[in-house]
Design an enzyme around this catalytic site. Structure first.
Site, mmCIF file in Angstrom:
data_model
loop_
_atom_site.group_PDB
_atom_site.id
_atom_site.type_symbol
_atom_site.label_atom_id
_atom_site.label_comp_id
_atom_site.label_asym_id
_atom_site.label_seq_id
_atom_site.Cartn_x
_atom_site.Cartn_y
_atom_site.Cartn_z
ATOM 1 N N ASP A 70 0.791 -1.240 0.000
ATOM 2 C CA ASP A 70 0.000 0.000 0.000
ATOM 3 C C ASP A 70 0.819 1.283 0.000
ATOM 4 O OD1 ASP A 70 1.036 -0.287 2.517
ATOM 5 O OD2 ASP A 70 -0.847 -0.139 3.600
ATOM 6 N N HIS A 71 2.081 1.211 0.440
ATOM 7 C CA HIS A 71 2.845 2.456 0.606
ATOM 8 C C HIS A 71 3.599 2.885 -0.652
ATOM 9 C CE1 HIS A 71 2.038 2.044 4.855
ATOM 10 N NE2 HIS A 71 2.780 3.087 5.155
ATOM 11 N N ASP A 135 3.776 -0.963 11.667
ATOM 12 C CA ASP A 135 3.315 0.353 11.246
ATOM 13 C C ASP A 135 2.676 0.986 12.466
ATOM 14 O OD1 ASP A 135 2.508 1.885 8.441
ATOM 15 O OD2 ASP A 135 1.213 2.343 10.150
ATOM 16 N N ARG A 424 -0.818 12.711 9.871
ATOM 17 C CA ARG A 424 0.452 13.403 10.112
ATOM 18 C C ARG A 424 0.618 14.576 9.180
ATOM 19 N NH1 ARG A 424 3.792 7.953 11.255
ATOM 20 N NH2 ARG A 424 2.833 7.734 13.303
ATOM 21 N N SER A 619 6.657 7.387 13.035
ATOM 22 C CA SER A 619 6.560 6.080 12.385
ATOM 23 C C SER A 619 7.240 4.962 13.170
ATOM 24 C CB SER A 619 7.212 6.195 11.014
ATOM 25 O OG SER A 619 7.584 4.953 10.521
ATOM 26 N N ARG A 621 9.068 2.864 11.486
ATOM 27 C CA ARG A 621 10.130 2.402 10.576
ATOM 28 C C ARG A 621 11.442 2.183 11.321
ATOM 29 N NH1 ARG A 621 9.585 8.266 7.813
ATOM 30 N NH2 ARG A 621 7.460 7.492 7.762
HETATM 31 C C1 MIC Z 1 3.622 6.515 8.373
HETATM 32 O O1 MIC Z 1 2.430 6.807 8.445
HETATM 33 O O2 MIC Z 1 4.535 7.289 8.692
HETATM 34 C C2 MIC Z 1 4.001 5.133 7.892
HETATM 35 C C3 MIC Z 1 4.689 5.292 6.599
HETATM 36 O O3 MIC Z 1 2.864 4.362 7.682
HETATM 37 C C4 MIC Z 1 4.906 4.511 8.944
HETATM 38 C C5 MIC Z 1 5.533 3.264 8.551
HETATM 39 C C6 MIC Z 1 6.682 3.423 7.640
HETATM 40 O O4 MIC Z 1 7.504 4.314 7.803
HETATM 41 O O5 MIC Z 1 6.795 2.589 6.740
HETATM 42 C C7 MIC Z 1 4.286 4.297 10.303
HETATM 43 O O6 MIC Z 1 3.415 5.055 10.675
HETATM 44 O O7 MIC Z 1 4.738 3.427 11.057
HETATM 45 FE FE1 SF4 Z 2 -0.333 4.733 5.082
HETATM 46 FE FE2 SF4 Z 2 0.838 5.522 7.352
HETATM 47 FE FE3 SF4 Z 2 -0.626 7.210 5.888
HETATM 48 FE FE4 SF4 Z 2 -1.789 5.268 7.177
HETATM 49 S S1 SF4 Z 2 -0.696 6.979 8.086
HETATM 50 S S2 SF4 Z 2 -2.218 5.885 5.078
HETATM 51 S S3 SF4 Z 2 -0.320 3.603 7.004
HETATM 52 S S4 SF4 Z 2 1.290 6.232 5.287
#
Ligand code: MIC
Ligand code: SF4
Length: 733
Positions: A70-71, A135, A424, A619, A621
């Site tokens: 999905d990312h 995540d 975010r 995140s 990550r």
């Molecule tokens: C995000 O919303 O920042 C992400 C991308 O979903 C991350 C995960 C990632 O960095 O792959 C998260 O929230 O954990």
């Molecule tokens: Fe994807 Fe993270 Fe955004 Fe949710 S907050 S849509 S998991 S990138």
């Protein structure tokens, strides 16, 4: 426990690794081993998680697990073309994920199937369950009464490898909701308000449990929204007791069997009545919100906890110089892309069309899943959006929420504002432009702002001018909690794994720039670290987006060496207030953070990173921990950490340390040499001593705290947690 229990405690104590609970654990202090029911991963983190799992020496995952693509799909022109392009560009990674999943018994949700957390809510989440996911927004499943927690990939590896998963017993925050949402207010406003109260670090180490009649008046997906964005206050997770809204949602998503099972033990799937009657006695903190009085909020810019009620927005924006004109308004992301969300936003669009109003901003929409998209298409909601010529329906994927957005003109860096229903809004996150002011709001407010083109538009009081020059007011949003004709989907995009995957080959080309097999990190040599340099002293907010940016860098998430070239490039250097410009003490010259780190590493000089409050916010990550590990950083010393990041550092064999006296952050100078004095006596609950030798010959002795227990010290000694697992697997072989 000899006392009434909250729902959170019931779920935690029924998921102890040891089985039947035999003792009470101290909240905020005891480390506890848990046995989660399942694991979820998304493509951008699954690559690293599964590369690590491949080293663990197991033939199959020990608990049901899924991975979701999905990312990696960019939003550019619209769903179909973007999806095809996403598949073409990322085929190597998708093929890798598809084959690893097939081999190790992991379900794979293909590109276009939807955003991990909506798919999990629709298919796997269940009341009373515990899951972890790579995540931070895994917490979304709290909308169905789970304790669902975001973790780094190494934690997921523990559980998939059949081991216990460790967490410090969380503290509990109770949020009592009274009343009922009405008018323009939506579930999103509950969490926007809570974020304003608790701030981005107020939930650290806590589970937030919502209760009260107001909670029961919310839909399950609305509850999901509230839990989802709980990641933004640093909460370990959030949850709600089992109720009718969950029954309705489970039944509508084809899980009447889960309803029947849950109904048989319904009293145990919520907090005890005594707890909710006297919450102050059972929670560490209690907040009360009256939904009758709650009004729509806009949170931002640059931080999700800067909450402003719509009615106060104009004055605050003018005082702060926030641009009021909006060119783009975006609905979607894992937190606000449900059928109900789309139907309510669509009602605003229909109303505007009926009243002859044309939208001023472009409206972009990312549905949460193929099932939501298919059903919304059938029921005409996507056609409602299409009545705005400029609307774009993007892929069922994260898209702009994670910087996968080819926004025309963003490279010019102009000051501007956008509004979205995501979680975010950190600098540069959506379009890479540091001057984009992003504001978070409910999908219905995003639609209203798209129409007016102004951030300070208050649909409750303000009018708009239509094509005939008349003043009109928009009607309040109307929506459907669930589709009247039930959900429908043609191909949901799921690939089941092989029963016996032993013959499946997982290919990683040694010349790939997207994937790289992992080399184990070096174990600790048993010596004090000495002669270290300060790579960077980060000033102010330093989220995982600052440490390991997403957007264009997502493509290197499976290649540690390549992605390390983004390490800390977004962090502000406290010594010159610039980003990606730090002094190399070996040459006296300034360079980019990753390049300077590589130079120190090549010269055999260890480094440390210094940071401010809530370092690593955002995140899950683990790249934000693995990159510094890979580039020779030995310790990260900060005023305070976000939970997931601190654990990620520990797992990867790094030292995550906090100042005993936060003001001593100021004592650290750019050209200091750092010596650990007693790392050779590293033990639980004992602060460590660090000596900072300044270039004028003077010294500062700084005392630092850590939260490592015996086992975690073992990870540090072994070089990483994974090194220990691999060692055990070898010993058992
Ligand atoms: C995000 O919303 O920042 C992400 C991308 O979903 C991350 C995960 C990632 O960095 O792959 C998260 O929230 O954990
Ligand atoms: Fe994807 Fe993270 Fe955004 Fe949710 S907050 S849509 S998991 S990138």
């Amino acid at each position: 426990m000899g006392k009434p229990l909250t729902l959170s405690e019931k779920i935690l104590y029924t998921h102890l690794w040891e089985g039947n609970a035999s003792q009470a654990y101290e909240r905020g202090n005891s480390y506890v081993d848990f046995a989660p029911d399942r694991v979820a991963m998304q493509d951008a983190t699954a690559q690293m998680a599964l590369l690590q799992f491949m080293q663990a020496g197991k033939s199959k995952v020990a608990v049901p697990s899924t991975a979701h693509a999905d990312h990696l799909i960019q939003a550019r022109v619209g769903a179909e073309a973007d999806l095809q392009e996403g598949i073409n560009k990322n085929s190597e990674v998708f093929n890798f994920l598809s084959s690893v999943c097939d081999k190790y018994g992991i379900g794979f949700w293909k590109p276009g199937a939807g955003i991990i957390h909506q798919v999990v809510l629709e298919n796997y989440a269940f009341p009373g369950g515990m899951m972890i996911g790579t995540d931070s927004h895994t917490v979304n499943a709290g909308g169905l009464g789970m304790v669902a927690i975001g973790v780094g990939g190494a934690d997921a590896v523990d559980v998939m490898a059949g081991m216990a998963w460790e967490l410090k017993m969380p503290k509990l925050i109770g949020v009592k909701l009274t009343g009922k949402l009405n008018g323009w207010t939506s579930a999103k406003d509950v969490i926007l308000k809570v974020a304003g109260i608790l701030t981005v670090k107020g939930g650290t180490g806590c589970i937030v449990e919502y209760f009260g009649e107001g909670a029961q008046n919310l839909s399950a997906t609305g509850k999901g929204t509230i839990c989802n964005m709980g990641a933004e206050i640093g909460a370990t997770t959030s949850t709600f007791g089992y109720d009718d809204s969950m029954r309705r949602y489970l039944a509508a998503t084809g899980r009447q069997d889960v309803v029947d099972a849950a109904d048989a033990i319904a009293e145990h799937l919520t907090g005890d009545a005594e707890v909710y009657a006297n919450p102050e006695q059972y929670f560490d903190q209690v907040i009360e919100i009256n939904l009758d009085e709650l009004t729509p909020h806009l949170n931002g810019p640059f931080t999700p906890d800067l909450a402003t009620p719509v009615s106060e927005f104009r004055a605050k924006a003018e005082a702060n110089g926030w641009p009021l004109d909006v060119e783009w308004a975006l609905i979607g992301s894992c937190t606000n892309s449900s059928y109900e969300d789309l139907s309510r936003a669509a009602s605003i669009v229909e109303d505007a069309v009926a009243k002859g109003v044309k939208p001023k901003a472009i409206l972009g929409i990312n549905p949460g899943s193929e099932q939501v998209k298919f059903t919304a298409e059938r029921d005409g909601f996507l056609d409602s959006f299409r009545k705005f010529e400029s609307a774009r329906i993007f892929t069922n994927a994260c898209g702009p929420c994670i910087g996968q957005w080819d926004r025309e003109g963003s490279e010019k860096g102009e000051k501007n504002s956008i509004i979205h229903s995501f979680n975010r809004n950190f600098a540069k996150r959506a379009d890479g432009n540091p001057n984009t002011h992003a504001f978070v709001a409910s999908p219905e407010m995003v639609a209203a702002v798209a129409i007016s083109g102004r951030l300070d538009f208050n649909p409750i009081t303000d009018t708009l001018t239509n094509q005939n020059g008349e003043q009109i007011k928009l009607d309040e949003p109307k929506g459907l909690e669930l589709p009247e004709r039930g959900f429908a989907v043609d191909d949901n995009g799921y690939q089941a794994p092989s029963e016996d995957g032993s013959s499946v080959q997982v290919a990683v080309s040694p010349t790939s720039d997207r994937l790289q097999l992992l080399e184990p990190f070096e174990p600790w040599d048993g010596q004090n670290i000495t002669g270290a340099k300060v790579l960077i002293k980060a000033f102010g907010k330093c989220t995982t987006d600052h440490i390991s940016m997403a957007g264009p860098w997502l493509k290197y998430r499976g290649h540690l060496d390549n992605i390390s070239n983004n390490m800390l490039i977004g962090a502000v250097n406290a010594y010159n207030m610039e980003t990606n410009k730090v002094k190399n003490e070996l040459t006296g010259e300034y360079g980019e953070v990753p390049a300077v780190a590589r130079a120190y590493k090549a010269a055999g000089v260890p480094t440390i990173v210094v940071g401010d409050q809530n370092y690593g916010e955002g995140s899950s990550r683990e790249h934000a921990a693995m990159e510094p590990r890979h580039l020779g950083v030995r310790a990260v010393l900060v005023k305070s950490f976000a939970r997931i990041h601190e654990t990620n550092l520990k797992k990867q064999g790094m030292l995550g340390l906090t100042f005993v006296n936060p003001e001593e952050y100021d004592k650290i100078r750019e050209d200091d040499t750092v010596n650990f004095l007693d790392l050779d006596q590293f033990a639980p609950s004992h602060p460590l001593q660090l000596e900072f030798v300044h270039s004028d010959g003077t010294k500062d002795l700084i005392l630092v705290n850590h939260t490592y227990n015996e086992q975690q010290i073992g990870w540090f000694k072994a070089g990483s947690a994974l090194n220990l697992i691999a060692e055990e697997a070898r010993n058992n072989a």
